[in-house]
Design a protein around this motif. Structure first.
Motif, PDB file in Angstrom:
ATOM      1  N   MET A   1       0.848  -1.185   0.000  1.00 29.61           N
ATOM      2  CA  MET A   1       0.000   0.000   0.000  1.00 29.61           C
ATOM      3  C   MET A   1       0.891   1.245   0.000  1.00 29.61           C
ATOM      4  O   MET A   1       1.801   1.373   0.799  1.00 29.61           O
ATOM      5  CB  MET A   1      -0.905  -0.021   1.234  1.00 29.61           C
ATOM      6  N   ALA A   2       0.613   2.147  -0.889  1.00 31.03           N
ATOM      7  CA  ALA A   2       1.425   3.356  -1.034  1.00 31.03           C
ATOM      8  C   ALA A   2       1.014   4.421  -0.025  1.00 31.03           C
ATOM      9  O   ALA A   2      -0.162   4.603   0.272  1.00 31.03           O
ATOM     10  CB  ALA A   2       1.291   3.906  -2.445  1.00 31.03           C
ATOM     11  N   HIS A   3       2.012   5.100   0.487  1.00 29.63           N
ATOM     12  CA  HIS A   3       1.797   6.246   1.374  1.00 29.63           C
ATOM     13  C   HIS A   3       2.146   7.499   0.586  1.00 29.63           C
ATOM     14  O   HIS A   3       3.167   7.549  -0.094  1.00 29.63           O
ATOM     15  CB  HIS A   3       2.703   6.124   2.603  1.00 29.63           C
ATOM     16  N   HIS A   4       1.289   8.509   0.672  1.00 26.34           N
ATOM     17  CA  HIS A   4       1.507   9.763  -0.056  1.00 26.34           C
ATOM     18  C   HIS A   4       1.761  10.894   0.937  1.00 26.34           C
ATOM     19  O   HIS A   4       1.069  11.005   1.948  1.00 26.34           O
ATOM     20  CB  HIS A   4       0.283  10.100  -0.916  1.00 26.34           C
ATOM     21  N   PHE A   5       2.751  11.722   0.617  1.00 27.05           N
ATOM     22  CA  PHE A   5       3.130  12.838   1.470  1.00 27.05           C
ATOM     23  C   PHE A   5       3.310  14.074   0.589  1.00 27.05           C
ATOM     24  O   PHE A   5       4.173  14.082  -0.292  1.00 27.05           O
ATOM     25  CB  PHE A   5       4.435  12.504   2.207  1.00 27.05           C
ATOM     26  N   GLU A  72       3.965  21.731  -6.492  1.00 28.49           N
ATOM     27  CA  GLU A  72       3.327  20.857  -5.515  1.00 28.49           C
ATOM     28  C   GLU A  72       3.762  19.443  -5.845  1.00 28.49           C
ATOM     29  O   GLU A  72       3.484  18.945  -6.942  1.00 28.49           O
ATOM     30  CB  GLU A  72       1.808  20.978  -5.590  1.00 28.49           C
ATOM     31  N   LEU A  73       4.454  18.814  -4.905  1.00 21.94           N
ATOM     32  CA  LEU A  73       5.001  17.485  -5.122  1.00 21.94           C
ATOM     33  C   LEU A  73       4.285  16.462  -4.252  1.00 21.94           C
ATOM     34  O   LEU A  73       3.701  16.798  -3.222  1.00 21.94           O
ATOM     35  CB  LEU A  73       6.499  17.476  -4.793  1.00 21.94           C
ATOM     36  N   ASP A  74       4.367  15.214  -4.680  1.00 26.45           N
ATOM     37  CA  ASP A  74       3.815  14.090  -3.931  1.00 26.45           C
ATOM     38  C   ASP A  74       4.944  13.094  -3.751  1.00 26.45           C
ATOM     39  O   ASP A  74       5.517  12.624  -4.746  1.00 26.45           O
ATOM     40  CB  ASP A  74       2.658  13.464  -4.725  1.00 26.45           C
ATOM     41  N   VAL A  75       5.282  12.782  -2.499  1.00 26.03           N
ATOM     42  CA  VAL A  75       6.305  11.779  -2.225  1.00 26.03           C
ATOM     43  C   VAL A  75       5.576  10.468  -1.910  1.00 26.03           C
ATOM     44  O   VAL A  75       4.784  10.404  -0.974  1.00 26.03           O
ATOM     45  CB  VAL A  75       7.216  12.180  -1.051  1.00 26.03           C
ATOM     46  N   VAL A  76       5.832   9.472  -2.734  1.00 28.78           N
ATOM     47  CA  VAL A  76       5.164   8.176  -2.614  1.00 28.78           C
ATOM     48  C   VAL A  76       6.151   7.177  -2.025  1.00 28.78           C
ATOM     49  O   VAL A  76       7.273   7.037  -2.526  1.00 28.78           O
ATOM     50  CB  VAL A  76       4.655   7.689  -3.987  1.00 28.78           C
ATOM     51  N   THR A  77       5.726   6.491  -0.979  1.00 34.15           N
ATOM     52  CA  THR A  77       6.557   5.500  -0.298  1.00 34.15           C
ATOM     53  C   THR A  77       5.851   4.156  -0.343  1.00 34.15           C
ATOM     54  O   THR A  77       4.679   4.056   0.033  1.00 34.15           O
ATOM     55  CB  THR A  77       6.806   5.900   1.166  1.00 34.15           C
ATOM     56  N   GLU A  78       6.584   3.137  -0.807  1.00 35.63           N
ATOM     57  CA  GLU A  78       6.047   1.775  -0.844  1.00 35.63           C
ATOM     58  C   GLU A  78       7.106   0.805  -0.345  1.00 35.63           C
ATOM     59  O   GLU A  78       8.306   1.022  -0.565  1.00 35.63           O
ATOM     60  CB  GLU A  78       5.665   1.385  -2.273  1.00 35.63           C
TER      61      GLU A  78
END
Length: 128
Positions: A1-5, A72-78
């Motif tokens: 599941m991806a986390h968005h920041f 505006e950026l989105d950092v995606v962590t998986e």
């Protein structure tokens, strides 16, 4: 599941050309990892008080396209891989879906003296 920041690029994040300075991508993905751990219910201050901390063991990164002032950026962590004391994460910095930066980050759990420890159960549970 991806986390968005979400991250907004501020003037202080950029070089003279108005492009995000390369080292700031590491700051962005660090903030995203901390937020991801928090979202799993892990209190890193309590973990440290119990004698364990997370440390980055390795980062392999690619700079794909520049981010600029006011983006505006989105950092995606998986999660890419998890074992007893080691966690490999895939992180991307995106702008409107376009990949600007990507990294494979290996994080380990250690004692305050640097001795490897098992990852906290709260972290391992959602990964399996």
């Amino acid at each position: 599941m991806a986390h968005h920041f979400p991250v907004r690029v501020y003037y202080e994040d950029t070089d003279m050309a108005g492009i995000v300075y390369h080292a700031n991508y590491l700051r962005y993905i660090e903030r995203a990892r901390s937020d991801w751990v928090r979202s799993l219910g892990i209190d890193q201050n309590a973990l440290r008080d119990a004698g364990r901390v997370f440390v980055v063991r390795r980062i392999e990164s690619d700079f794909l396209a520049p981010a600029r002032f006011d983006d505006e950026l989105d950092v995606v962590t998986e999660t890419a891989q998890a074992s007893g004391a080691r966690l490999v994460l895939h992180q991307e910095v995106r702008r409107a879906g376009e990949r600007l930066f990507q990294a494979e980050v290996t994080v380990v759990c250690v004692t305050l003296d640097g001795v490897p420890q098992r990852l906290p159960e709260e972290l391992r549970r959602p990964l399996h």
